[in-house]
Motif scaffolding. Structure first.
Motif, PDB file in Angstrom:
ATOM      1  N   PRO A   6       0.712  -3.904 -10.207  1.00  0.00           N
ATOM      2  CA  PRO A   6       1.829  -2.956 -10.156  1.00  0.00           C
ATOM      3  C   PRO A   6       1.867  -2.039 -11.378  1.00  0.00           C
ATOM      4  N   GLU A   7       1.481  -2.587 -12.541  1.00  0.00           N
ATOM      5  CA  GLU A   7       1.484  -1.771 -13.764  1.00  0.00           C
ATOM      6  C   GLU A   7       0.486  -0.615 -13.682  1.00  0.00           C
ATOM      7  N   ALA A   8      -0.632  -0.856 -13.016  1.00  0.00           N
ATOM      8  CA  ALA A   8      -1.699   0.151 -12.963  1.00  0.00           C
ATOM      9  C   ALA A   8      -1.460   1.204 -11.897  1.00  0.00           C
ATOM     10  N   LEU A   9      -0.564   0.933 -10.954  1.00  0.00           N
ATOM     11  CA  LEU A   9      -0.301   1.900  -9.878  1.00  0.00           C
ATOM     12  C   LEU A   9       0.419   3.121 -10.440  1.00  0.00           C
ATOM     13  N   MET A  10      -0.147   4.300 -10.235  1.00  0.00           N
ATOM     14  CA  MET A  10       0.430   5.535 -10.769  1.00  0.00           C
ATOM     15  C   MET A  10       0.339   6.652  -9.726  1.00  0.00           C
ATOM     16  N   PRO A  11       1.248   7.635  -9.802  1.00  0.00           N
ATOM     17  CA  PRO A  11       1.149   8.792  -8.902  1.00  0.00           C
ATOM     18  C   PRO A  11      -0.125   9.586  -9.169  1.00  0.00           C
ATOM     19  N   VAL A  12      -0.621  10.247  -8.128  1.00  0.00           N
ATOM     20  CA  VAL A  12      -1.799  11.114  -8.244  1.00  0.00           C
ATOM     21  C   VAL A  12      -1.370  12.511  -7.827  1.00  0.00           C
ATOM     22  N   TYR A  13      -1.314  13.434  -8.784  1.00  0.00           N
ATOM     23  CA  TYR A  13      -0.747  14.759  -8.510  1.00  0.00           C
ATOM     24  C   TYR A  13      -1.787  15.856  -8.279  1.00  0.00           C
ATOM     25  N   LEU A  14      -2.984  15.739  -8.815  1.00  0.00           N
ATOM     26  CA  LEU A  14      -4.066  16.743  -8.750  1.00  0.00           C
ATOM     27  C   LEU A  14      -3.821  17.938  -9.655  1.00  0.00           C
ATOM     28  N   ARG A  15      -2.554  18.356  -9.778  1.00  0.00           N
ATOM     29  CA  ARG A  15      -2.275  19.445 -10.707  1.00  0.00           C
ATOM     30  C   ARG A  15      -0.874  19.245 -11.283  1.00  0.00           C
ATOM     31  N   LEU A  16      -0.577  19.963 -12.356  1.00  0.00           N
ATOM     32  CA  LEU A  16       0.716  19.831 -13.012  1.00  0.00           C
ATOM     33  C   LEU A  16       1.830  20.419 -12.148  1.00  0.00           C
ATOM     34  N   PRO A  17       3.067  19.925 -12.310  1.00  0.00           N
ATOM     35  CA  PRO A  17       4.201  20.543 -11.613  1.00  0.00           C
ATOM     36  C   PRO A  17       4.345  22.015 -11.998  1.00  0.00           C
ATOM     37  N   GLN A  18       4.960  22.806 -11.128  1.00  0.00           N
ATOM     38  CA  GLN A  18       5.115  24.237 -11.343  1.00  0.00           C
ATOM     39  C   GLN A  18       5.803  24.540 -12.669  1.00  0.00           C
ATOM     40  N   ALA A  19       6.870  23.798 -12.991  1.00  0.00           N
ATOM     41  CA  ALA A  19       7.604  24.062 -14.224  1.00  0.00           C
ATOM     42  C   ALA A  19       6.711  23.866 -15.445  1.00  0.00           C
ATOM     43  N   GLN A  20       5.876  22.815 -15.417  1.00  0.00           N
ATOM     44  CA  GLN A  20       4.976  22.566 -16.538  1.00  0.00           C
ATOM     45  C   GLN A  20       3.902  23.634 -16.624  1.00  0.00           C
ATOM     46  N   ARG A  21       3.413  24.102 -15.478  1.00  0.00           N
ATOM     47  CA  ARG A  21       2.394  25.151 -15.487  1.00  0.00           C
ATOM     48  C   ARG A  21       2.955  26.459 -16.046  1.00  0.00           C
ATOM     49  N   ALA A  40       0.848  -1.195   0.000  1.00  0.00           N
ATOM     50  CA  ALA A  40       0.000   0.000   0.000  1.00  0.00           C
ATOM     51  C   ALA A  40       0.882   1.243   0.000  1.00  0.00           C
ATOM     52  N   ILE A  41       0.420   2.280  -0.667  1.00  0.00           N
ATOM     53  CA  ILE A  41       1.226   3.497  -0.791  1.00  0.00           C
ATOM     54  C   ILE A  41       0.327   4.721  -0.815  1.00  0.00           C
ATOM     55  N   ASN A  42       0.741   5.782  -0.126  1.00  0.00           N
ATOM     56  CA  ASN A  42       0.120   7.085  -0.322  1.00  0.00           C
ATOM     57  C   ASN A  42       0.555   7.575  -1.694  1.00  0.00           C
ATOM     58  N   ALA A  43      -0.319   7.444  -2.678  1.00  0.00           N
ATOM     59  CA  ALA A  43       0.044   7.726  -4.070  1.00  0.00           C
ATOM     60  C   ALA A  43      -0.122   9.192  -4.452  1.00  0.00           C
ATOM     61  N   GLY A  44      -0.536  10.021  -3.509  1.00  0.00           N
ATOM     62  CA  GLY A  44      -0.720  11.429  -3.775  1.00  0.00           C
ATOM     63  C   GLY A  44      -2.086  11.890  -3.272  1.00  0.00           C
ATOM     64  N   PRO A  45      -2.265  13.187  -3.225  1.00  0.00           N
ATOM     65  CA  PRO A  45      -1.319  14.226  -3.640  1.00  0.00           C
ATOM     66  C   PRO A  45      -0.174  14.381  -2.646  1.00  0.00           C
ATOM     67  N   GLY A  46       0.764  15.254  -3.026  1.00  0.00           N
ATOM     68  CA  GLY A  46       1.909  15.512  -2.175  1.00  0.00           C
ATOM     69  C   GLY A  46       3.071  16.041  -2.978  1.00  0.00           C
ATOM     70  N   SER A  47       4.248  15.961  -2.404  1.00  0.00           N
ATOM     71  CA  SER A  47       5.461  16.362  -3.093  1.00  0.00           C
ATOM     72  C   SER A  47       5.618  15.536  -4.366  1.00  0.00           C
ATOM     73  N   PHE A  48       5.843  16.201  -5.494  1.00  0.00           N
ATOM     74  CA  PHE A  48       5.966  15.475  -6.757  1.00  0.00           C
ATOM     75  C   PHE A  48       7.094  14.452  -6.689  1.00  0.00           C
ATOM     76  N   THR A  49       8.251  14.873  -6.177  1.00  0.00           N
ATOM     77  CA  THR A  49       9.388  13.965  -6.082  1.00  0.00           C
ATOM     78  C   THR A  49       9.118  12.858  -5.081  1.00  0.00           C
ATOM     79  N   SER A  87      -5.218   7.565  -1.080  1.00  0.00           N
ATOM     80  CA  SER A  87      -5.152   9.026  -1.086  1.00  0.00           C
ATOM     81  C   SER A  87      -4.413   9.497   0.162  1.00  0.00           C
ATOM     82  N   THR A  88      -3.388  10.317  -0.040  1.00  0.00           N
ATOM     83  CA  THR A  88      -2.652  10.859   1.100  1.00  0.00           C
ATOM     84  C   THR A  88      -3.595  11.571   2.056  1.00  0.00           C
ATOM     85  N   LEU A  89      -4.524  12.326   1.508  1.00  0.00           N
ATOM     86  CA  LEU A  89      -5.455  13.092   2.338  1.00  0.00           C
ATOM     87  C   LEU A  89      -6.387  12.164   3.119  1.00  0.00           C
ATOM     88  N   GLU A  90      -6.849  11.104   2.476  1.00  0.00           N
ATOM     89  CA  GLU A  90      -7.735  10.176   3.172  1.00  0.00           C
ATOM     90  C   GLU A  90      -7.006   9.444   4.287  1.00  0.00           C
TER      91      GLU A  90
END
Length: 235
Positions: free
Chosen positions: A210-225, A61-70, A94-97
């Motif tokens: 494992p293939e389906a597990l992905m980070p959850v960011y909620l928004r794009l990184p600052q550099a991309q924005r 189990a993993i807190n997959a986000g949101p949170g620090s991108f790195t 969910s990190t928040l949950e």
């Protein structure tokens, strides 16, 4: 079922071994060391000290986000690596949950907050009643000013948790008497709470490959924005 739970979503990192209704052991560290330096040694030491070999672990189990991108990327990569090697299912929490589970045993509304910078926080609201945590809204990135207005709608006790809790509390300036900061020992996300949230999802069939597990960011990184802004691309 025995699971290993990980959290690297913010500055602190933690790992937990748990069976249903029992925390076997947990390591928590909050230093300037990077998660890539601390995570694997903590997993190895926890298994050694608890005399629980990884061969006995049945899910990751993993807190997959949101949170620090790195931080989220490191944690998800570690979870995928553990799961791939042993053909284990993954649970994306969910990190928040997970932070709502810090307050089990209480009767209150939990306002989970993580610093999203730019006068925003990652946030979700939960109602905790005894041993149950009920989600009241989706995970979101919200302006502190909007959150301040929303909190005025609650009359019951509201507990702020997360690495953004203190930021949110200070922004309220003169918070209503029903809005309080969680005690520091249960304020931040921990792998033990990830495990508790994960067991609920496992019972409901909420596991991934494992293939389906992905980070959850909620928004794009600052550099991309910033790049999208220059290119005139909609956020």
């Amino acid at each position: 079922m025995t699971i290993i739970a990980l959290d690297t979503s913010a500055k602190a990192a933690s790992v937990c071994l748990a069976r249903e209704d029992k925390i076997i052991g947990e390591f928590f560290i909050n230093t300037s060391l990077t998660h890539s330096q601390t995570l694997v040694p903590m997993i190895e030491q926890l298994c050694k000290n608890s005399q629980t070999p990884l061969s006995e672990v049945e899910a990751v189990a993993i807190n997959a986000g949101p949170g620090s991108f790195t931080g989220v990327r490191i944690g998800v990569a570690a979870a995928k690596g553990l799961a791939f090697e042993r053909g284990l299912p993954c649970v994306s929490v969910s990190t928040l949950e997970s932070m709502a589970y810090n307050l089990l045993g209480n009767d209150c509304v939990v306002c989970a907050l993580m610093d999203a910078r730019c006068s925003q926080v990652y946030n979700a609201m939960f109602r905790v009643t005894g041993e149950k945590a009920e989600r009241l809204c989706d995970d979101r990135a919200i302006a502190l000013s909007d959150l301040k207005l929303e909190l005025t709608k609650y009359t019951e006790k509201v507990v702020l948790v997360g690495d953004g809790a203190e930021i949110g509390f200070k922004f309220l300036e003169n918070p209503p008497g029903n809005v309080v900061l969680a005690p520091v020992n249960i304020r931040t996300q921990t792998a033990a709470s990830v495990a508790l949230a994960a067991f609920k999802q496992i019972k409901q069939g909420g596991v991934l490959s494992p293939e389906a597990l992905m980070p959850v960011y909620l928004r794009l990184p600052q550099a991309q924005r910033e790049l999208n802004k220059k290119l005139g691309v909609s956020q």
